[in-house]
Design a protein around this motif. Structure first.
Motif, PDB file in Angstrom:
ATOM      1  N   ALA A  11      42.742  32.636  24.512  1.00 49.85           N
ATOM      2  CA  ALA A  11      42.102  31.835  25.499  1.00 49.85           C
ATOM      3  C   ALA A  11      41.789  32.564  26.726  1.00 49.85           C
ATOM      4  CB  ALA A  11      42.506  30.550  25.633  1.00 49.85           C
ATOM      5  N   ARG A  12      42.639  33.202  27.315  1.00 54.43           N
ATOM      6  CA  ARG A  12      42.598  33.730  28.556  1.00 54.43           C
ATOM      7  C   ARG A  12      41.692  35.097  28.282  1.00 54.43           C
ATOM      8  NH1 ARG A  12      46.306  32.210  32.562  1.00 54.43           N
ATOM      9  NH2 ARG A  12      48.027  30.842  31.954  1.00 54.43           N
ATOM     10  N   ALA A  13      41.885  35.938  27.325  1.00 49.32           N
ATOM     11  CA  ALA A  13      41.255  37.181  27.108  1.00 49.32           C
ATOM     12  C   ALA A  13      39.453  36.684  26.995  1.00 49.32           C
ATOM     13  CB  ALA A  13      41.658  37.692  25.983  1.00 49.32           C
ATOM     14  N   ASP A  14      39.367  35.555  26.198  1.00 48.70           N
ATOM     15  CA  ASP A  14      38.113  35.261  25.998  1.00 48.70           C
ATOM     16  C   ASP A  14      37.178  34.954  27.268  1.00 48.70           C
ATOM     17  OD1 ASP A  14      38.396  35.555  23.256  1.00 48.70           O
ATOM     18  OD2 ASP A  14      38.390  33.399  22.817  1.00 48.70           O
ATOM     19  N   ALA A  15      38.202  34.040  28.083  1.00 44.19           N
ATOM     20  CA  ALA A  15      37.440  33.764  29.447  1.00 44.19           C
ATOM     21  C   ALA A  15      37.194  34.788  30.300  1.00 44.19           C
ATOM     22  CB  ALA A  15      38.521  32.642  29.921  1.00 44.19           C
ATOM     23  N   LEU A  16      38.025  35.998  30.329  1.00 41.12           N
ATOM     24  CA  LEU A  16      37.837  36.931  30.891  1.00 41.12           C
ATOM     25  C   LEU A  16      36.527  37.865  30.519  1.00 41.12           C
ATOM     26  CD1 LEU A  16      38.681  38.846  33.395  1.00 41.12           C
ATOM     27  CD2 LEU A  16      40.398  39.770  31.953  1.00 41.12           C
ATOM     28  N   SER A  17      36.322  37.803  29.258  1.00 42.77           N
ATOM     29  CA  SER A  17      35.077  38.398  28.820  1.00 42.77           C
ATOM     30  C   SER A  17      33.819  37.513  29.039  1.00 42.77           C
ATOM     31  CB  SER A  17      34.888  38.416  27.147  1.00 42.77           C
ATOM     32  OG  SER A  17      36.244  38.509  26.789  1.00 42.77           O
ATOM     33  N   ARG A  18      34.111  36.105  29.355  1.00 40.03           N
ATOM     34  CA  ARG A  18      33.074  35.282  29.951  1.00 40.03           C
ATOM     35  C   ARG A  18      32.703  35.648  31.158  1.00 40.03           C
ATOM     36  NH1 ARG A  18      35.400  31.450  26.531  1.00 40.03           N
ATOM     37  NH2 ARG A  18      36.762  30.536  28.338  1.00 40.03           N
ATOM     38  N   LEU A  19      33.733  35.836  32.023  1.00 39.14           N
ATOM     39  CA  LEU A  19      33.414  36.183  33.400  1.00 39.14           C
ATOM     40  C   LEU A  19      32.781  37.262  33.543  1.00 39.14           C
ATOM     41  CD1 LEU A  19      33.951  35.435  36.484  1.00 39.14           C
ATOM     42  CD2 LEU A  19      36.414  36.305  36.113  1.00 39.14           C
ATOM     43  N   ASN A  20      33.161  38.397  32.870  1.00 40.24           N
ATOM     44  CA  ASN A  20      32.656  39.564  33.088  1.00 40.24           C
ATOM     45  C   ASN A  20      31.375  39.739  32.746  1.00 40.24           C
ATOM     46  OD1 ASN A  20      34.975  40.963  34.199  1.00 40.24           O
ATOM     47  ND2 ASN A  20      35.857  41.467  32.131  1.00 40.24           N
ATOM     48  N   ALA A  21      30.861  38.969  31.559  1.00 44.50           N
ATOM     49  CA  ALA A  21      29.568  38.726  31.235  1.00 44.50           C
ATOM     50  C   ALA A  21      28.563  38.280  32.278  1.00 44.50           C
ATOM     51  CB  ALA A  21      29.433  38.004  29.842  1.00 44.50           C
ATOM     52  N   THR A  22      29.119  36.953  33.016  1.00 47.90           N
ATOM     53  CA  THR A  22      28.225  36.228  33.665  1.00 47.90           C
ATOM     54  C   THR A  22      28.481  36.892  35.236  1.00 47.90           C
ATOM     55  OG1 THR A  22      30.118  34.738  34.365  1.00 47.90           O
ATOM     56  CG2 THR A  22      28.638  34.195  32.402  1.00 47.90           C
ATOM     57  N   GLY A  23      29.575  37.271  35.446  1.00 51.87           N
ATOM     58  CA  GLY A  23      29.838  37.701  36.815  1.00 51.87           C
ATOM     59  C   GLY A  23      30.206  36.597  37.777  1.00 51.87           C
ATOM     60  N   LEU A  24      30.577  37.033  39.022  1.00 49.57           N
ATOM     61  CA  LEU A  24      30.608  35.919  39.829  1.00 49.57           C
ATOM     62  C   LEU A  24      29.382  35.248  40.562  1.00 49.57           C
ATOM     63  CD1 LEU A  24      33.736  37.228  41.862  1.00 49.57           C
ATOM     64  CD2 LEU A  24      33.663  35.100  40.358  1.00 49.57           C
ATOM     65  N   PRO A  25      29.285  34.182  40.951  1.00 46.40           N
ATOM     66  CA  PRO A  25      27.838  33.756  41.522  1.00 46.40           C
ATOM     67  C   PRO A  25      27.384  34.555  42.857  1.00 46.40           C
ATOM     68  CG  PRO A  25      29.627  32.333  42.059  1.00 46.40           C
ATOM     69  CD  PRO A  25      30.302  33.309  41.056  1.00 46.40           C
ATOM     70  N   VAL A  63      24.395  26.219  31.761  1.00 47.96           N
ATOM     71  CA  VAL A  63      24.719  26.474  33.241  1.00 47.96           C
ATOM     72  C   VAL A  63      26.073  27.348  33.235  1.00 47.96           C
ATOM     73  CG1 VAL A  63      24.806  26.098  35.748  1.00 47.96           C
ATOM     74  CG2 VAL A  63      23.266  24.841  33.980  1.00 47.96           C
ATOM     75  N   THR A  64      25.967  28.685  33.753  1.00 46.64           N
ATOM     76  CA  THR A  64      27.272  29.271  33.580  1.00 46.64           C
ATOM     77  C   THR A  64      28.097  28.838  34.897  1.00 46.64           C
ATOM     78  OG1 THR A  64      26.500  30.907  35.076  1.00 46.64           O
ATOM     79  CG2 THR A  64      26.261  31.512  32.765  1.00 46.64           C
ATOM     80  N   ARG A  65      29.509  28.805  34.753  1.00 47.42           N
ATOM     81  CA  ARG A  65      30.426  28.522  35.669  1.00 47.42           C
ATOM     82  C   ARG A  65      31.649  29.454  35.746  1.00 47.42           C
ATOM     83  NH1 ARG A  65      28.399  23.340  35.896  1.00 47.42           N
ATOM     84  NH2 ARG A  65      26.983  22.944  34.007  1.00 47.42           N
ATOM     85  N   PRO A  66      31.160  30.462  36.657  1.00 55.28           N
ATOM     86  CA  PRO A  66      32.179  31.906  36.350  1.00 55.28           C
ATOM     87  C   PRO A  66      33.644  31.460  37.154  1.00 55.28           C
ATOM     88  CG  PRO A  66      29.996  32.081  37.456  1.00 55.28           C
ATOM     89  CD  PRO A  66      29.843  30.750  37.355  1.00 55.28           C
ATOM     90  N   PHE A  67      33.502  30.632  37.949  1.00 50.09           N
ATOM     91  CA  PHE A  67      35.087  30.324  38.472  1.00 50.09           C
ATOM     92  C   PHE A  67      35.821  29.553  37.533  1.00 50.09           C
ATOM     93  CE2 PHE A  67      32.601  30.843  42.503  1.00 50.09           C
ATOM     94  CZ  PHE A  67      33.428  32.167  42.856  1.00 50.09           C
ATOM     95  N   ALA A  68      35.128  28.886  36.670  1.00 49.56           N
ATOM     96  CA  ALA A  68      35.878  27.948  35.826  1.00 49.56           C
ATOM     97  C   ALA A  68      36.711  29.033  34.724  1.00 49.56           C
ATOM     98  CB  ALA A  68      34.945  27.013  34.955  1.00 49.56           C
ATOM     99  N   ALA A  69      35.713  29.877  34.360  1.00 53.15           N
ATOM    100  CA  ALA A  69      36.167  31.002  33.425  1.00 53.15           C
ATOM    101  C   ALA A  69      37.260  32.065  34.039  1.00 53.15           C
ATOM    102  CB  ALA A  69      34.951  31.858  33.159  1.00 53.15           C
ATOM    103  N   LEU A  70      37.131  32.232  35.264  1.00 51.62           N
ATOM    104  CA  LEU A  70      38.258  32.782  36.000  1.00 51.62           C
ATOM    105  C   LEU A  70      39.415  32.151  35.941  1.00 51.62           C
ATOM    106  CD1 LEU A  70      37.838  34.793  39.347  1.00 51.62           C
ATOM    107  CD2 LEU A  70      39.324  32.900  39.272  1.00 51.62           C
ATOM    108  N   ASN A  71      39.243  30.848  36.251  1.00 56.48           N
ATOM    109  CA  ASN A  71      40.673  29.688  36.306  1.00 56.48           C
ATOM    110  C   ASN A  71      41.114  29.928  34.983  1.00 56.48           C
ATOM    111  OD1 ASN A  71      41.804  27.408  35.337  1.00 56.48           O
ATOM    112  ND2 ASN A  71      41.548  26.714  37.854  1.00 56.48           N
ATOM    113  N   THR A  72      40.526  29.845  33.656  1.00 54.11           N
ATOM    114  CA  THR A  72      41.072  29.734  32.326  1.00 54.11           C
ATOM    115  C   THR A  72      41.881  31.142  32.283  1.00 54.11           C
ATOM    116  OG1 THR A  72      39.461  28.359  31.591  1.00 54.11           O
ATOM    117  CG2 THR A  72      40.858  29.899  29.683  1.00 54.11           C
TER     118      THR A  72
END
Lengths: 432, 251
Positions: A30-44, A138-147
């Protein structure tokens, strides 16, 4: 589409300063997936649609802005008389000595920080899953970062009626702390539990709560975010509701340099009810106050009821933001969606920015939304004063009256009264 | 008790003179009525005396029990013994009627240096007085005036008057919006409060309220001045002939 360079750099810098836990256990995937999500969306970035009113810079920064801990000993503990099971996090670190034993009738409780000890199947099905669903549209980058990077959190599995509320009590003592906590709540069929969060989590903090509520289950969530003027907070609450389930969430926020509370609610089963409410009161005189409630409710089932009730009282240049959306998907007939966001501005320097949105793809629904910004009503004020109530007290009464509708969303009257007293105390401290 | 001398008042926002030299004395124990056509300045007089914003006193004075009230805040006037029963009592959602009354009673006591009333004593007294005004427990629990009928609002005003025990009661068009039964109830409440140390100033457009609250003195107000003063008969004269004749003879 490739991310703009600026976003890539900011995200890379932030992520490089964090590390995935060595013992990821069952959370690793789950953490690895979340990191890919974050890298895909980027921080706001400030031009992102949902960050136009709230600057993300302090949340993006690699080093958290300092926030001196606040001495709150002039007030008694918030829920002194409530027989809650208390779990203490000191600047995001679990404090076993200060916490009660993690055992409660009707509930299984464990910690995310102890994942190496056991493979918690139920939590694996929720951890990062609701957050991932909540990234669209709607992307929520900090939530992905959190996961990806959460260091700890509480895992609550209500299998029956919880005998007592669970209070996640935060203590803030380090002016440079930057905790990332991730809580998971799963409520079984016909089970129920009340989860409280109290106090300042840290100098800057990022918390996520994922709540998966099965058919007929009930989750009551009441949060009080502490008094720290300098806090920078980004929180997310994700709730998925099964048939006939009930989710009620209330947040009280006092002051705070930057508070962004996001709620993402998804109705999956029919006849469910979700109430999300918040009261925020802020004085920008000593430190800036910026408070943002961003809510997204998706109706994807029949005959569900959602309420969003958010009110803010702002003075001395405090700024409030509300972004609330109700999305009714095709087929979600008999939806009853209600949204109200209101601000009471106590002077001409304060500001409220509201963006209510409705997007409806079903024809047999009742959805309403309203947003108002106003000052203290002169006629009411005069009426109270003409009866002998001094202007200061009369204003306080009207402020409390304004916020009363949000407190009314809290099921437990003892809890509501404790929070109302917190508001009274705040008004006493901010009489100028 | 209340002494008004040569009171001139204009609207703060525009250059419009409303009161043009009012002279009036209300003695303790007496009921004075002010009658007059619409726009004569009756309600303005009540607002200026109670301290509502938006008015500017350009000349003259007003004292209550020897204290200059025009410089006081509204809450100070209330603590000094002034009570205005509103023509349109204000609805205040979110503030419980009982909480409101207790806050008001204790704020006035505090301002006068008196001990606050305990919850138990307050509850006992408010229940007894509410019963006299036929105000049920539900109306006490509800937010101030919210969802009250016109009659209930006026009864609630008289209940507040009874709880606050003021020295001077100003009643602004209290009969407006009341049917005969409601008016009798309100009048009974007021009559029960008549006392040797309390004065009343009853502002009304029609004579009918004065059938139930017998005035000692009746004043006719026109164009910002008191143009005629007399006994209770003056009110009957208005009722019979209207204002036109009286105003003509004083023109």
């Amino acid at each position: 589409m490739a991310l703009p360079e600026q976003k890539q750099d900011a995200t890379h810098a932030r992520v490089s300063a964090l590390s995935l836990p060595a013992e990821g256990g069952w959370t690793r995937a789950a953490r690895a997936d979340a990191l890919s999500r974050l890298n895909a969306t980027g921080l706001p970035a400030p031009r992102d649609e949902y960050w136009r009113f709230t600057r993300p810079a302090d949340l993006n920064a690699v080093e958290p802005p300092r926030a001196e801990p606040m001495d709150e000993s002039d007030e008694p503990p918030l829920y002194e008389d409530l027989p809650a099971l208390t779990v203490v996090f000191r600047d995001g670190v679990f404090d076993a000595d200060a916490s009660d034993e993690l055992a409660l009738e009707g509930v299984e409780i464990s910690r995310l920080g102890a994942v190496q000890d056991a493979d918690i199947h139920w939590a694996r099905e929720v951890y990062g899953q609701l957050e991932a669903r909540g990234q669209d549209p709607v992307t929520r980058p900090f939530a992905a970062l959190n996961t990806a990077f959460a260091t700890d959190g509480i895992l609550i599995h209500a299998t029956g009626r919880a005998a007592r509320p669970i209070n996640i009590a935060y203590l803030h003592e380090d002016a440079a702390s930057d905790p990332i906590l991730h809580h998971v709540v799963k409520v079984d069929d016909s089970a129920s539990v009340t989860v409280l969060e109290t106090g300042a989590v840290g100098a800057r903090f990022n918390t996520v709560m994922e709540a998966d509520i099965a058919g007929g289950g009930t989750l009551h969530h009441v949060r009080s975010q502490g008094r720290n003027r300098e806090r920078r907070a980004n929180t997310h609450t994700f709730a998925r509701l099964g048939a006939r389930s009930v989710f009620k969430s209330f947040t009280l926020s006092l002051n705070g340099a930057l508070t962004r509370n996001e709620h993402v609610v998804e109705f999956q089963g029919d006849d469910a009810v979700a109430h999300v409410a918040g009261a925020a009161i802020g004085d920008g005189r000593i430190a800036p106050m910026h408070h943002d409630d961003t809510v997204f409710v998706t109706h994807d089932a029949v005959n569900c009821e959602s309420r969003q009730v958010f009110k803010k009282v702002l003075k001395n240049g405090a700024l409030g933001v509300f972004q609330g959306k109700i999305l009714v998907r095709p087929g979600a007939q008999k939806t009853d969606g209600y949204q109200i966001s209101q601000a009471l501005l106590l002077d001409g320097d304060s500001q409220f920015l509201a963006k209510p949105e409705l997007e409806i793809y079903a024809d047999d629904v009742a959805c309403s939304h309203g947003s108002t910004t106003g000052a203290i009503d002169d006629d009411m004020l005069f009426y109270l004063r003409a009866r002998g109530v001094p202007e200061r007290r009369a204003t306080d009464l009207l402020v409390l009256a304004f916020l009363a509708e949000t407190l009314a969303e809290i099921e437990d009257e003892q809890i509501a009264e404790a929070l109302r007293q917190r508001l009274e105390n705040w008004l006493d401290r901010h009489a100028d | 008790m209340l002494e008004i001398k040569n009171l001139h008042v204009k609207l703060e926002e525009e250059d419009k003179q409303i009161l043009k030299g009012v002279d009036l004395t209300v003695e303790a124990g007496k009921v004075h009525a002010i009658m007059g056509p619409n726009g004569s300045g009756k309600s303005t007089l009540s607002y200026v005396l109670s301290g509502r914003e938006g008015y500017e006193v350009t000349e003259g004075e007003a004292t209550l029990l020897g204290q200059d009230i025009l410089e006081m805040e509204p809450e100070e006037r209330a603590a000094a013994g002034m009570f205005l029963a509103f023509q349109y009592p204000v609805e205040i959602p979110g503030v419980g009627n009982m909480t409101f009354m207790r806050t008001a009673v204790n704020a006035q006591r505090k301002a006068r240096g008196e001990a606050e009333m305990s919850s138990a004593d307050f509850l006992k007294e408010v229940r007894a007085k509410a019963k006299e005004m036929q105000i049920d427990a539900d109306m006490l629990k509800r937010p101030v005036n919210v969802g009250f009928s016109g009659g209930e609002k006026k009864r609630n005003e008289i209940l507040q008057m009874a709880m606050l025990a003021p020295k001077l009661c100003i009643m602004d068009e209290t009969d407006s919006g009341l049917d005969v039964d409601a008016m009798k109830l309100v009048a009974n409440g007021v009559n029960a409060l008549r006392a040797p140390d309390r004065g009343f100033l009853v502002i009304t457009h029609y004579q009918r309220l004065l059938d139930h609250i017998q005035p000692d003195v009746v004043h006719i107000m026109s164009d910002g001045r008191i143009v005629k003063t007399g006994g209770p008969d003056l009110a009957l004269e208005v009722e019979k002939n209207g204002y036109t004749d009286i105003l003509k003879e004083n023109a």
